[in-house]
Design an enzyme around this catalytic site. Sequence first.
Site, PDB file in Angstrom:
ATOM      1  N   ARG A 135      32.104  60.071   0.652  1.00  0.00           N
ATOM      2  CA  ARG A 135      33.065  59.348   1.260  1.00  0.00           C
ATOM      3  C   ARG A 135      33.635  60.516   2.227  1.00  0.00           C
ATOM      4  NH1 ARG A 135      35.480  55.531   4.515  1.00  0.00           N
ATOM      5  NH2 ARG A 135      37.698  56.129   4.858  1.00  0.00           N
ATOM      6  N   LEU A 136      33.591  60.429   3.388  1.00  0.00           N
ATOM      7  CA  LEU A 136      34.216  61.292   4.154  1.00  0.00           C
ATOM      8  C   LEU A 136      35.654  60.713   4.817  1.00  0.00           C
ATOM      9  CD1 LEU A 136      31.395  62.445   4.611  1.00  0.00           C
ATOM     10  CD2 LEU A 136      32.053  62.984   7.210  1.00  0.00           C
ATOM     11  N   HIS A 137      36.668  61.107   4.112  1.00  0.00           N
ATOM     12  CA  HIS A 137      38.203  60.557   4.179  1.00  0.00           C
ATOM     13  C   HIS A 137      39.030  61.626   5.001  1.00  0.00           C
ATOM     14  CE1 HIS A 137      41.104  57.556   3.136  1.00  0.00           C
ATOM     15  NE2 HIS A 137      41.891  58.733   3.275  1.00  0.00           N
ATOM     16  N   CYS A 140      45.420  60.937   5.802  1.00  0.00           N
ATOM     17  CA  CYS A 140      46.447  60.034   6.495  1.00  0.00           C
ATOM     18  C   CYS A 140      47.758  59.995   5.573  1.00  0.00           C
ATOM     19  CB  CYS A 140      45.870  58.895   6.535  1.00  0.00           C
ATOM     20  SG  CYS A 140      47.172  57.385   7.267  1.00  0.00           S
ATOM     21  N   GLY A 179      45.449  61.206  11.889  1.00  0.00           N
ATOM     22  CA  GLY A 179      45.418  60.619  12.784  1.00  0.00           C
ATOM     23  C   GLY A 179      44.119  60.887  13.810  1.00  0.00           C
ATOM     24  N   ASP A 212      38.753  59.260  19.351  1.00  0.00           N
ATOM     25  CA  ASP A 212      38.559  59.926  17.834  1.00  0.00           C
ATOM     26  C   ASP A 212      38.156  61.310  18.194  1.00  0.00           C
ATOM     27  OD1 ASP A 212      37.970  60.720  15.467  1.00  0.00           O
ATOM     28  OD2 ASP A 212      36.923  58.747  14.721  1.00  0.00           O
ATOM     29  N   ARG A 214      38.089  63.692  15.834  1.00  0.00           N
ATOM     30  CA  ARG A 214      37.868  64.304  14.579  1.00  0.00           C
ATOM     31  C   ARG A 214      36.263  64.904  14.785  1.00  0.00           C
ATOM     32  NH1 ARG A 214      38.304  59.307  10.816  1.00  0.00           N
ATOM     33  NH2 ARG A 214      37.345  58.156  12.515  1.00  0.00           N
ATOM     34  N   LYS A 240      30.100  58.207  11.833  1.00  0.00           N
ATOM     35  CA  LYS A 240      29.776  59.051  10.788  1.00  0.00           C
ATOM     36  C   LYS A 240      28.548  59.098  10.223  1.00  0.00           C
ATOM     37  CE  LYS A 240      34.388  58.564   8.767  1.00  0.00           C
ATOM     38  NZ  LYS A 240      35.260  57.985   7.441  1.00  0.00           N
TER      39      LYS A 240
END
Length: 280
Positions: A135-137, A140, A179, A212, A214, A240
Site C-alpha cells: 500500500r502506498l499511503h 493525512c 494533501g 495531484d 505527489r 499508482k
Amino acid sequence: MPSDATTGWVRSIADPANDLRDPFKGPFHTERGGSCDSHRAAIALAKAARLLPAAIVTEVANPQAFALQHDLTLVPAASALDDRLSPLRPVISARLPLDVSEAGRLHIFRPEDGAEEHYAVEIGKPMRDRPVLVRLHSACFTGDLLGSLKCDCGPQLRGALAQMGSEGEGVLLYLNQEGRGIGLANKMRAYSLQDQGFDTVEANHRLGFDDDERDFRIGADILRRMGFKEVRLLTNNPAKVQRLSECGLTVTERVPLRVGENRHNQHYLDTKAKKSGHLL
C-alpha cells in the site's frame, strides 16, 4: 502589478482562500515575453517548501552580490527546475509489534536533499522473489490521526494494515506527501475553498496546484531498495499502478481498497472517481 499595490493586496491575489473576504479583484491581463525560467523556478521552490505557488519575480543586477549582502541562499534556476528524484537512503529499521501483527518492522528512509523522511511498515517476512501486498499511503494528519470524515484516508490506512496482518505479510509505505503533496497548510486552504463550493480538484487548481502533486517514484525507489520487484498493489488509483510500472516494478494485481465512505465525503469520493479516475 499596480504601482500602489500593498502587501495586503498582493496576499489577497496570491491566496484565493480569502476570496469571500476580499472578492473584488481584476480583471488581470497576462504579459508574456522572454524566458520564463526564473518564474517557473520560483513556483517550483514555493511548491517544494509547501508554500502557496505564488511569487513576485524581479531582476537583480548582481545576484551574487545581492545574496551575499542580504545573507540569502542563491539557487540557480536550473537546479530548482531539476525534477530528478533525490536518492533515498535507509537510515534505520527496528522491530515494531503492532495491533494487526506482532511481526512488524519499521524502516526509515531519508533523501539526500534534506527533504521529508518516508517510512516503510513491513509486516511479517515477505519473500523478495514473489509479489508482495503493498500500500502506498500518503500522510493525512486530519484523516489518519484525527479521524476526519472529509476523506477516506484513515480507514484506508487501518484497512490496509488489517489486510496485511490477516495475510501475515505486506509492506505499507507511509509517504510524507500531505494533501496530495501540497502540505497541510495548503490543504486547509483547499478545504476553505471547498466550503465555498469548489470540489477537491477545483480547489487545488484555484490555489495554483495540479490535481495531484505527489511523486510516486519515491515509493518505487523504497520498494526496490527493500529488494522487491513484484507487488500486489492495494489501491483504487490507476495512476499508482501506472507510475510503479513506469519505474520498473511489476504490478501483478490491483487489490481494491473500498472503505471509509460516509455522508461527509461522498462528494469528495465522487470527484475522485469522475475527475481523477479512481475506481470506486
